[in-house]
Design a protein around this motif. Structure first.
Motif, PDB file in Angstrom:
ATOM      1  N   MET A   1     -18.858   3.825   2.548  1.00 17.99           N
ATOM      2  CA  MET A   1     -18.329   3.488   1.463  1.00 17.99           C
ATOM      3  C   MET A   1     -16.607   3.395   1.471  1.00 17.99           C
ATOM      4  O   MET A   1     -16.245   4.191   1.991  1.00 17.99           O
ATOM      5  CB  MET A   1     -18.680   4.385   0.096  1.00 17.99           C
ATOM      6  N   THR A   2     -16.321   2.419   0.971  1.00 14.99           N
ATOM      7  CA  THR A   2     -14.667   2.247   1.004  1.00 14.99           C
ATOM      8  C   THR A   2     -13.894   3.011  -0.157  1.00 14.99           C
ATOM      9  O   THR A   2     -14.877   3.524  -1.254  1.00 14.99           O
ATOM     10  CB  THR A   2     -14.238   0.781   1.080  1.00 14.99           C
ATOM     11  N   LEU A   3     -12.853   3.295  -0.125  1.00 14.84           N
ATOM     12  CA  LEU A   3     -12.292   3.892  -1.158  1.00 14.84           C
ATOM     13  C   LEU A   3     -12.015   2.939  -2.418  1.00 14.84           C
ATOM     14  O   LEU A   3     -12.445   3.587  -3.504  1.00 14.84           O
ATOM     15  CB  LEU A   3     -10.739   4.410  -1.060  1.00 14.84           C
ATOM     16  N   LYS A   4     -12.198   1.645  -2.346  1.00 19.33           N
ATOM     17  CA  LYS A   4     -12.313   1.139  -3.482  1.00 19.33           C
ATOM     18  C   LYS A   4     -13.383   1.036  -4.267  1.00 19.33           C
ATOM     19  O   LYS A   4     -13.750   1.089  -5.441  1.00 19.33           O
ATOM     20  CB  LYS A   4     -11.814  -0.518  -3.149  1.00 19.33           C
ATOM     21  N   GLU A   5     -14.459   1.164  -3.362  1.00 20.77           N
ATOM     22  CA  GLU A   5     -16.125   1.126  -3.974  1.00 20.77           C
ATOM     23  C   GLU A   5     -16.191   2.657  -4.611  1.00 20.77           C
ATOM     24  O   GLU A   5     -16.748   2.651  -5.596  1.00 20.77           O
ATOM     25  CB  GLU A   5     -17.045   0.914  -2.719  1.00 20.77           C
ATOM     26  N   LEU A   6     -15.677   3.552  -3.816  1.00 18.71           N
ATOM     27  CA  LEU A   6     -15.805   4.893  -4.555  1.00 18.71           C
ATOM     28  C   LEU A   6     -15.058   4.933  -5.873  1.00 18.71           C
ATOM     29  O   LEU A   6     -15.587   5.353  -6.870  1.00 18.71           O
ATOM     30  CB  LEU A   6     -15.123   6.109  -3.919  1.00 18.71           C
ATOM     31  N   ARG A   7     -14.004   4.375  -6.113  1.00 18.12           N
ATOM     32  CA  ARG A   7     -13.100   4.203  -7.252  1.00 18.12           C
ATOM     33  C   ARG A   7     -13.765   3.477  -8.337  1.00 18.12           C
ATOM     34  O   ARG A   7     -13.802   3.868  -9.472  1.00 18.12           O
ATOM     35  CB  ARG A   7     -11.828   3.651  -7.041  1.00 18.12           C
ATOM     36  N   LYS A   8     -14.314   2.454  -7.924  1.00 17.99           N
ATOM     37  CA  LYS A   8     -15.260   1.386  -8.903  1.00 17.99           C
ATOM     38  C   LYS A   8     -16.370   2.221  -9.161  1.00 17.99           C
ATOM     39  O   LYS A   8     -16.839   2.214 -10.502  1.00 17.99           O
ATOM     40  CB  LYS A   8     -15.453   0.177  -8.292  1.00 17.99           C
ATOM     41  N   ARG A   9     -17.032   2.849  -8.287  1.00 18.22           N
ATOM     42  CA  ARG A   9     -18.301   3.730  -8.752  1.00 18.22           C
ATOM     43  C   ARG A   9     -17.894   4.599  -9.827  1.00 18.22           C
ATOM     44  O   ARG A   9     -18.747   5.256 -10.618  1.00 18.22           O
ATOM     45  CB  ARG A   9     -18.693   4.446  -7.375  1.00 18.22           C
ATOM     46  N   CYS A  10     -16.769   5.284  -9.817  1.00 17.85           N
ATOM     47  CA  CYS A  10     -16.265   6.243 -10.807  1.00 17.85           C
ATOM     48  C   CYS A  10     -15.664   5.719 -12.240  1.00 17.85           C
ATOM     49  O   CYS A  10     -15.537   6.371 -12.841  1.00 17.85           O
ATOM     50  CB  CYS A  10     -15.178   7.229 -10.153  1.00 17.85           C
ATOM     51  N   GLY A  11     -15.768   4.301 -12.074  1.00 16.78           N
ATOM     52  CA  GLY A  11     -15.236   3.586 -13.050  1.00 16.78           C
ATOM     53  C   GLY A  11     -13.904   3.661 -13.420  1.00 16.78           C
ATOM     54  O   GLY A  11     -13.472   3.559 -14.670  1.00 16.78           O
ATOM     55  N   LEU A  12     -13.011   3.834 -12.396  1.00 14.84           N
ATOM     56  CA  LEU A  12     -11.753   3.864 -12.611  1.00 14.84           C
ATOM     57  C   LEU A  12     -10.745   2.725 -12.078  1.00 14.84           C
ATOM     58  O   LEU A  12     -11.442   2.073 -11.244  1.00 14.84           O
ATOM     59  CB  LEU A  12     -11.012   5.204 -11.866  1.00 14.84           C
ATOM     60  N   THR A  13      -9.763   2.369 -12.797  1.00 15.32           N
ATOM     61  CA  THR A  13      -8.842   1.311 -12.346  1.00 15.32           C
ATOM     62  C   THR A  13      -7.828   2.143 -11.318  1.00 15.32           C
ATOM     63  O   THR A  13      -7.922   3.299 -11.257  1.00 15.32           O
ATOM     64  CB  THR A  13      -7.966   0.755 -13.379  1.00 15.32           C
ATOM     65  N   ARG A  14      -7.088   1.170 -10.600  1.00 10.46           N
ATOM     66  CA  ARG A  14      -6.161   1.890  -9.787  1.00 10.46           C
ATOM     67  C   ARG A  14      -5.078   2.352 -10.457  1.00 10.46           C
ATOM     68  O   ARG A  14      -4.719   3.650  -9.994  1.00 10.46           O
ATOM     69  CB  ARG A  14      -5.489   0.602  -8.793  1.00 10.46           C
ATOM     70  N   GLU A  15      -4.754   1.996 -11.619  1.00 10.97           N
ATOM     71  CA  GLU A  15      -3.559   2.728 -12.475  1.00 10.97           C
ATOM     72  C   GLU A  15      -4.262   4.330 -12.899  1.00 10.97           C
ATOM     73  O   GLU A  15      -3.570   5.175 -12.691  1.00 10.97           O
ATOM     74  CB  GLU A  15      -3.465   2.055 -13.633  1.00 10.97           C
ATOM     75  N   GLN A  16      -5.413   4.180 -13.325  1.00  7.85           N
ATOM     76  CA  GLN A  16      -5.998   5.515 -13.704  1.00  7.85           C
ATOM     77  C   GLN A  16      -6.279   6.394 -12.475  1.00  7.85           C
ATOM     78  O   GLN A  16      -5.632   7.621 -12.582  1.00  7.85           O
ATOM     79  CB  GLN A  16      -7.453   5.366 -14.316  1.00  7.85           C
ATOM     80  N   THR A  17      -6.569   5.921 -11.199  1.00 11.38           N
ATOM     81  CA  THR A  17      -6.475   6.721 -10.327  1.00 11.38           C
ATOM     82  C   THR A  17      -5.413   7.317  -9.730  1.00 11.38           C
ATOM     83  O   THR A  17      -5.258   8.388  -9.220  1.00 11.38           O
ATOM     84  CB  THR A  17      -7.149   5.953  -9.155  1.00 11.38           C
ATOM     85  N   ALA A  18      -4.588   6.468  -9.905  1.00  9.01           N
ATOM     86  CA  ALA A  18      -2.827   6.882  -9.227  1.00  9.01           C
ATOM     87  C   ALA A  18      -2.490   7.816 -10.168  1.00  9.01           C
ATOM     88  O   ALA A  18      -1.793   8.719  -9.728  1.00  9.01           O
ATOM     89  CB  ALA A  18      -2.202   5.458  -9.352  1.00  9.01           C
ATOM     90  N   LYS A  19      -2.516   7.597 -11.646  1.00 12.95           N
ATOM     91  CA  LYS A  19      -2.034   8.769 -12.590  1.00 12.95           C
ATOM     92  C   LYS A  19      -2.682  10.147 -12.077  1.00 12.95           C
ATOM     93  O   LYS A  19      -2.062  10.881 -12.204  1.00 12.95           O
ATOM     94  CB  LYS A  19      -2.207   8.116 -13.853  1.00 12.95           C
ATOM     95  N   ALA A  20      -3.925   9.988 -12.122  1.00 14.95           N
ATOM     96  CA  ALA A  20      -4.802  11.165 -12.073  1.00 14.95           C
ATOM     97  C   ALA A  20      -4.442  11.830 -10.764  1.00 14.95           C
ATOM     98  O   ALA A  20      -4.572  13.290 -10.645  1.00 14.95           O
ATOM     99  CB  ALA A  20      -6.345  10.931 -12.109  1.00 14.95           C
ATOM    100  N   ALA A  21      -4.276  11.218  -9.742  1.00  8.66           N
ATOM    101  CA  ALA A  21      -3.803  11.904  -8.441  1.00  8.66           C
ATOM    102  C   ALA A  21      -2.273  12.111  -8.209  1.00  8.66           C
ATOM    103  O   ALA A  21      -1.958  12.689  -7.400  1.00  8.66           O
ATOM    104  CB  ALA A  21      -4.411  11.230  -7.223  1.00  8.66           C
TER     105      ALA A  21
END
Length: 90
Positions: A1-21
């Motif tokens: 699984m790619t990072l993008k697939e993992l992010r999408k599986r979690c229902g997050l946008t790049r912006e949300q992922t960036a902010k959370a991390a």
């Protein structure tokens, strides 16, 4: 699984992922596009954001799937050494 697939599986946008991390949108984009690999500390943060084991994040960057805990630790150790030697020219 790619990072993008993992992010999408979690229902997050790049912006949300960036902010959370605690990262920039651009950093997430570069990780997803394979233009940059995150350091171990960032992999830990991404694992926390996605509620997965760090092994799952390592897998996104070329690690093996379905590793036992021991196998995961060995894979992480190997990957850290590879990154260290690559960055230090040894």
């Amino acid at each position: 699984m790619t990072l993008k697939e993992l992010r999408k599986r979690c229902g997050l946008t790049r912006e949300q992922t960036a902010k959370a991390a605690g990262l920039s949108y651009q950093a997430i984009a570069m990780y997803e596009q394979g233009r940059r690999e995150p350091k171990v500390e960032i992999m830990k943060r991404l694992a926390e954001v996605f509620h997965v084991e760090i092994c799952d994040i390592v897998q996104c960057f070329g690690g093996e799937a379905s590793l036992s805990t021991e196998g995961c630790l060995e894979k992480i150790s190997t990957r850290i050494k590879q990154l260290f030697y690559t960055h230090n020219g040894s």
